[in-house]
Design a protein around this motif. Structure first.
Motif, mmCIF file in Angstrom:
data_model
loop_
_atom_site.group_PDB
_atom_site.id
_atom_site.type_symbol
_atom_site.label_atom_id
_atom_site.label_comp_id
_atom_site.label_asym_id
_atom_site.label_seq_id
_atom_site.Cartn_x
_atom_site.Cartn_y
_atom_site.Cartn_z
ATOM 1 N N ASP A 127 0.797 -1.221 0.000
ATOM 2 C CA ASP A 127 0.000 0.000 0.000
ATOM 3 C C ASP A 127 0.833 1.276 0.000
ATOM 4 O O ASP A 127 0.292 2.376 0.053
ATOM 5 C CB ASP A 127 -0.954 0.016 1.203
ATOM 6 C CG ASP A 127 -0.211 -0.167 2.527
ATOM 7 O OD1 ASP A 127 1.021 -0.399 2.497
ATOM 8 O OD2 ASP A 127 -0.865 -0.090 3.576
ATOM 9 N N LEU A 129 3.119 4.347 -1.410
ATOM 10 C CA LEU A 129 3.270 5.104 -2.654
ATOM 11 C C LEU A 129 4.470 6.025 -2.503
ATOM 12 O O LEU A 129 4.333 7.177 -2.090
ATOM 13 C CB LEU A 129 1.996 5.909 -2.955
ATOM 14 C CG LEU A 129 0.740 5.096 -3.250
ATOM 15 C CD1 LEU A 129 -0.480 6.007 -3.359
ATOM 16 C CD2 LEU A 129 0.922 4.302 -4.543
ATOM 17 N N ASN A 131 7.622 8.574 -3.043
ATOM 18 C CA ASN A 131 7.807 9.803 -3.805
ATOM 19 C C ASN A 131 9.057 9.655 -4.658
ATOM 20 O O ASN A 131 10.173 9.665 -4.160
ATOM 21 C CB ASN A 131 7.949 10.988 -2.847
ATOM 22 C CG ASN A 131 8.127 12.298 -3.587
ATOM 23 O OD1 ASN A 131 7.698 12.434 -4.732
ATOM 24 N ND2 ASN A 131 8.778 13.255 -2.943
ATOM 25 N N VAL A 157 6.401 0.770 -10.050
ATOM 26 C CA VAL A 157 4.939 0.737 -10.198
ATOM 27 C C VAL A 157 4.504 -0.711 -9.971
ATOM 28 O O VAL A 157 4.908 -1.613 -10.703
ATOM 29 C CB VAL A 157 4.526 1.224 -11.595
ATOM 30 C CG1 VAL A 157 3.028 1.033 -11.807
ATOM 31 C CG2 VAL A 157 4.915 2.691 -11.781
ATOM 32 N N GLN A 158 3.688 -0.923 -8.927
ATOM 33 C CA GLN A 158 3.416 -2.283 -8.467
ATOM 34 C C GLN A 158 2.809 -3.169 -9.560
ATOM 35 O O GLN A 158 3.229 -4.310 -9.764
ATOM 36 C CB GLN A 158 2.480 -2.252 -7.248
ATOM 37 C CG GLN A 158 2.164 -3.610 -6.670
ATOM 38 C CD GLN A 158 3.402 -4.359 -6.194
ATOM 39 O OE1 GLN A 158 4.318 -3.763 -5.644
ATOM 40 N NE2 GLN A 158 3.429 -5.678 -6.399
#
Length: 508
Positions: A127, A129, A131, A157-158
């Motif tokens: 979960d 994100l 920077n 990017v997962q």
């Protein structure tokens, strides 16, 4: 176990490069920007080193119950899309494998991977994100002093990461998502952060900690420059990756810095040859005029009063900037965009010029192709032939269109060759063959039309097409070559025939 050897043919596509850029956040232009890459010695986007490394790991035998403990990869020659390469792997045990990628008979990539018992490293949660940068920094050699540090957070990017995991079957090889992310981070660091925009990876090493735990889909990195070699423009950096304070991996990166070539300037030209009106009223055509020697000789001719009709293929911004450099009271540069290997186009523009300029007094044949090493072997023969054919067209078409009218005006035809036609370096058979063929054609045509031909054989010049890490330091500025050519043009005492200019260039 006996050493297991595998050989697999691979081919990269432009979609692979685009998808890997999105996954890794590495938008460094040599890999991701076609316009930028076109102006480099590579002539096109090149494959990411880390992508090559991951492809090699995917070619290894399955390793159930083992996990990647360390991997080193060296990137020796650039790789391109839509070409066939061969991956060779040698696995002597469950703990160790070697890999190589061959371009014909020569090694483009080589490396070694070590494994230990355990499970591939996966993040506990997905979960986060982080920077990350969207635009690469642009550091110079002066910025890469020992002790310079950078830090931040990273995760691919997962969705894209998982797509690569599935496509390459990396978990079956003992490589988990966290390990793949750590490898992708290396290309992000080099291409976006340290040194950034003008980077080119040379060697990457990663060691994963035993029982490393990645708490969520983000890793913190801390990197430090530990050396910079001015001889090769190569940076060495050491870095650590952590997750919530727990060490995950340590890495060492060797990265070339491809600093941009200095643009041609009026001041540098006038230091060597002051402006004059020696060529006032003369019309010159220069092919391949947007950069390097073409730009230098175009500006130099204009400083001597000539009207210079410059031809370029793609680099409109550079060409327009060059035209604006001509001072008031001198000649002028008038750009024309097109393909000088297209006879119909060359004849069309000459027809347009007939009323305003008439026939030219000088033609400079300079347009050329990116210069990469090749081998004279069956696997690369088609590329060698294509290079020779394309180079020959770039010279033979303008020669066929303009040599006769230039000769009729007792003007000069200048053909840019290279000292390589004499030295014949073994890694450039295509270049030697192309330049030798062009010289031979020009000599014969000059005799046919009773024209004055100047064949120029400079040493390597410091231009976009030669701006590789190992070549840029052993080169001369194109302004020096351009000025020697212009001096010879202004002295019109030569009889009909050809002359070779090769001994008068001042080295930097």
């Amino acid at each position: 176990m006996m050493t297991e050897v595998t050989r697999t043919v691979i081919r990269f596509t432009m979609d692979d490069l685009d998808e890997f850029a999105r996954a890794s956040h590495d938008w460094s232009p040599l890999h991701a920007d076609a316009a930028y890459a076109y102006r480099t010695p590579y002539g096109a986007r090149i494959v990411y080193g880390v992508l090559e490394q991951l492809i090699c790991l995917s070619a290894l035998p399955d390793r159930e119950g083992y996990t990647l403990s360390s991997v080193t990869a060296e990137f020796i020659h650039p790789m391109f899309v839509e070409l066939d390469y061969v991956i060779e792997t040698l696995s002597a045990s469950m703990q160790e494998s070697q890999f190589r990628i061959y371009d014909g008979e020569r090694i483009a990539v080589k490396g070694r991977a070590f494994f230990r018992p355990g499970a591939p490293i996966e993040p506990n949660r997905l979960d986060a994100l982080p920077n990350v940068r969207q635009v690469p920094v642009e550091l110079s050699a002066a910025d890469l002093h020992k002790g310079r540090r950078v830090n931040g957070e990273y995760w691919p990017v997962q969705k894209s990461l998982e797509a690569w995991m599935e496509r390459l079957k990396l978990r079956a090889k003992g490589v988990g998502a966290a390990q793949t992310a750590a490898l992708m981070w290396q290309t992000y660091l080099a291409g976006m952060v340290l040194p950034g925009r003008h980077s080119l990876c040379s060697k990457l090493t990663t060691h994963f900690q035993e029982q490393a735990v990645v708490s969520d889909a983000a890793i913190d990195y801390d990197a430090e420059v530990i050396g910079y070699d001015d001889r090769f423009s190569k940076m060495r950096a050491r870095a650590s990756l952590q997750s919530h304070g727990v060490m995950v991996a340590e890495s060492e990166l060797h990265v070339f810095l491809r600093e941009p070539v200095a643009e041609v300037t009026v001041d540098r030209l006038e230091e060597l040859l002051p402006r004059s009106r020696a060529l006032m009223g003369k019309v010159a055509i220069v092919t391949g005029a947007s950069r390097g020697f073409g730009a230098a000789v175009s500006l130099g001719l204009a400083l001597q009063g000539a009207t210079v009709l410059t031809m370029y293929h793609r680099s409109e911004e550079s060409m327009m900037r060059l035209a604006e450099l001509v001072p008031d009271g001198c000649g002028s540069i008038r750009p024309y965009q097109g393909d000088v290997s297209d006879a119909a186009w060359c004849l069309k523009v000459q027809k347009q010029w007939d009323d305003e300029y008439g026939h030219p007094d000088i033609v400079v044949i300079n347009a050329g192709l990116p210069l990469l090493s090749m081998a004279m072997e069956v696997q690369q023969l088609e590329r060698v032939q294509q290079y020779v054919s394309s180079s020959f067209r770039l010279a033979s078409v303008p020669l066929s269109v303009w040599l006769k009218p230039v000769a009729a005006k007792q003007g000069w035809c200048v053909v840019l060759s290279a000292e390589s036609v004499v030295d014949a370096p073994p890694d450039y058979p295509h270049y030697v063959a192309a330049k030798s063929a062009i010289e031979g054609l020009a000599k014969s045509a000059a005799k046919q039309h009773k024209g004055k031909l100047l064949i120029v054989r400079p040493p390597r010049m410091r231009t976009d097409l030669s701006n590789t890490p190992l070549a840029r330091h052993d080169s001369i500025l194109p302004e020096h070559v351009a000025v020697e050519v212009i001096k010879r043009i202004v002295n019109t005492s030569i009889n009909d025939g050809y002359e070779i200019l090769e001994d008068s260039f001042r080295h930097q």
